[in-house]
Enzyme design. Sequence first.
Site, PDB file in Angstrom:
ATOM      1  N   SER A  96       0.850  -1.182   0.000  1.00 32.92           N
ATOM      2  CA  SER A  96       0.000   0.000   0.000  1.00 32.92           C
ATOM      3  C   SER A  96       0.886   1.232   0.000  1.00 32.92           C
ATOM      4  O   SER A  96       1.895   1.271   0.709  1.00 32.92           O
ATOM      5  CB  SER A  96      -0.900   0.011   1.245  1.00 32.92           C
ATOM      6  OG  SER A  96      -1.730   1.151   1.258  1.00 32.92           O
ATOM      7  N   HIS A 100       2.566  12.129  -1.597  1.00 30.57           N
ATOM      8  CA  HIS A 100       2.181  13.542  -1.459  1.00 30.57           C
ATOM      9  C   HIS A 100       3.352  14.415  -1.926  1.00 30.57           C
ATOM     10  O   HIS A 100       4.305  14.643  -1.179  1.00 30.57           O
ATOM     11  CB  HIS A 100       1.853  13.876   0.001  1.00 30.57           C
ATOM     12  CG  HIS A 100       0.631  13.203   0.528  1.00 30.57           C
ATOM     13  ND1 HIS A 100      -0.641  13.525   0.111  1.00 30.57           N
ATOM     14  CD2 HIS A 100       0.494  12.224   1.470  1.00 30.57           C
ATOM     15  CE1 HIS A 100      -1.519  12.787   0.762  1.00 30.57           C
ATOM     16  NE2 HIS A 100      -0.864  11.977   1.586  1.00 30.57           N
ATOM     17  N   HIS A 113      -2.386   7.233  -4.901  1.00 27.55           N
ATOM     18  CA  HIS A 113      -2.522   6.097  -3.979  1.00 27.55           C
ATOM     19  C   HIS A 113      -2.596   4.808  -4.794  1.00 27.55           C
ATOM     20  O   HIS A 113      -3.160   4.784  -5.892  1.00 27.55           O
ATOM     21  CB  HIS A 113      -3.789   6.246  -3.137  1.00 27.55           C
ATOM     22  CG  HIS A 113      -4.298   4.943  -2.567  1.00 27.55           C
ATOM     23  ND1 HIS A 113      -5.314   4.218  -3.156  1.00 27.55           N
ATOM     24  CD2 HIS A 113      -3.915   4.241  -1.477  1.00 27.55           C
ATOM     25  CE1 HIS A 113      -5.544   3.131  -2.449  1.00 27.55           C
ATOM     26  NE2 HIS A 113      -4.706   3.117  -1.434  1.00 27.55           N
ATOM     27  N   ASN A 158      -2.744   0.235  -4.079  1.00 29.17           N
ATOM     28  CA  ASN A 158      -2.804  -0.852  -3.113  1.00 29.17           C
ATOM     29  C   ASN A 158      -3.068  -2.145  -3.865  1.00 29.17           C
ATOM     30  O   ASN A 158      -3.913  -2.171  -4.758  1.00 29.17           O
ATOM     31  CB  ASN A 158      -3.923  -0.585  -2.090  1.00 29.17           C
ATOM     32  CG  ASN A 158      -4.110  -1.746  -1.127  1.00 29.17           C
ATOM     33  OD1 ASN A 158      -4.828  -2.693  -1.427  1.00 29.17           O
ATOM     34  ND2 ASN A 158      -3.484  -1.654   0.023  1.00 29.17           N
ATOM     35  N   VAL A 159      -2.323  -3.190  -3.554  1.00 30.64           N
ATOM     36  CA  VAL A 159      -2.615  -4.526  -4.062  1.00 30.64           C
ATOM     37  C   VAL A 159      -2.465  -5.496  -2.896  1.00 30.64           C
ATOM     38  O   VAL A 159      -1.519  -5.399  -2.110  1.00 30.64           O
ATOM     39  CB  VAL A 159      -1.691  -4.932  -5.237  1.00 30.64           C
ATOM     40  CG1 VAL A 159      -2.115  -4.238  -6.521  1.00 30.64           C
ATOM     41  CG2 VAL A 159      -0.224  -4.627  -4.958  1.00 30.64           C
ATOM     42  N   HIS A 185      -5.898   7.130 -17.109  1.00 29.62           N
ATOM     43  CA  HIS A 185      -6.955   6.165 -17.410  1.00 29.62           C
ATOM     44  C   HIS A 185      -6.605   5.265 -18.593  1.00 29.62           C
ATOM     45  O   HIS A 185      -7.045   4.108 -18.629  1.00 29.62           O
ATOM     46  CB  HIS A 185      -8.284   6.890 -17.620  1.00 29.62           C
ATOM     47  CG  HIS A 185      -8.944   7.258 -16.332  1.00 29.62           C
ATOM     48  ND1 HIS A 185      -9.745   6.388 -15.630  1.00 29.62           N
ATOM     49  CD2 HIS A 185      -8.880   8.393 -15.588  1.00 29.62           C
ATOM     50  CE1 HIS A 185     -10.172   6.967 -14.522  1.00 29.62           C
ATOM     51  NE2 HIS A 185      -9.658   8.184 -14.473  1.00 29.62           N
TER      52      HIS A 185
END
Length: 302
Positions: free
Chosen positions: A90, A94, A104, A106-107, A143
Site C-alpha cells: 500500500s 504527497h 494512492h 494498493n494490491v 486512465h
Amino acid sequence: MQLNHVENYLSGLQDRICAELAEIDGGAFREDSWTREAGGGGRSRVLEGGQVLEKAGVNFSHVAGPGLPASATAHRPELAGRSFTAMGVSLVIHPHNPYIPTSHANVRVFVAEKPGEDPVWWFGGGFDLTPYYPFDEDVLHWHQTARAACEPFGEDVYPRYKKWCDEYFYLKHRGETRGVGGLFFDDLNEWDFDRCFEFLQSVGNHYMAAYGPIVRRRLDTPWGEREKRFQQLRRGRYVEFNLVYDRGTLFGLQTGGRTESILMSLPPEVAWAYDWKPDPGSDEARLYDYLKPRDWLSELAT
C-alpha cells in the site's frame, strides 16, 4: 495456491516502486521492519522532505490472526471467526508541488481458513489519482494506463473497476469524488487463483507507468503560496476519506496493526477553513468539474 509467490512479487514490487520514486526525487527512503505480536510483520518505507516528494510511504505487510475483524466481514458475515492471512503493498505519494497530483495504490490478498473446510481467498487493490490543478492530458494518460492493465482480462474489466473506484472513493458528506479515480477491485476470486494473481500483478506493474510520467511532466511547474494553500485545503478531503471511509485503515486498526504504518497515508501539512469556497472562474474552481464520475477516455481522447 502458492502464497510464497505472491509474497515474493509484493516485496519486489515495493522495491521497484521505491527505487523509481527515489530516482525521481533524488532522496532515499527510510525503512522500518516490524513484527506484529499476533502474527506476521512488514516493511514500512517513508521518504519525507525530499526535493519532489513532501511525503511518500510505501508499505509491505504480511500479517495473520485467529479471526477476521469486522471491516473484513462486513459484506461476508459467513467468514466471521475464521483465521486469516493478509499481505499486500500500500502506498500514498504527497508531492511538494501542487501541480503534481497526490496518488494512492494498493494490491493485496486475503486468505480465510477454518479447520475441515477449503480456504476462502480473494484479491483486491487498485490505484487512484487526486489532482489539485488537473490537466486533461494527465487524466487521460492515467486512465489509458489503467485500461491497459485490464485489457488482457476482458473488455468489461476496466469499465467495471473504474466505476467501482468512482463509487468507493466518494466523500458522501461532501458530495464529491476524492479525485479523478482509476481502478478499484475487491473480493476478486471469479477466476482461478493463478489468473487472479496475474491480474493483481498487472495492476501493480502498471502503477508507476501511470504515475511516473505525470510527476516528471509537472515537477518543474512554478507554484506559490496560493497554490500551496489550496493543496493543503484539498488534502483535508484526503484525510477525511481515509479516517472515515477507508476499509484498509479500518482493517489495520481493528487488527491491532502498526499505527505508524497505517496512518502513513496522511499528508504532513493540511488545512481546514470554515466554509471556504474558490473564487468563481479561478483555477481552483476548475478542479470541482473533475470531482464527479466521468467517462474520461471518451471525453478527453477526442
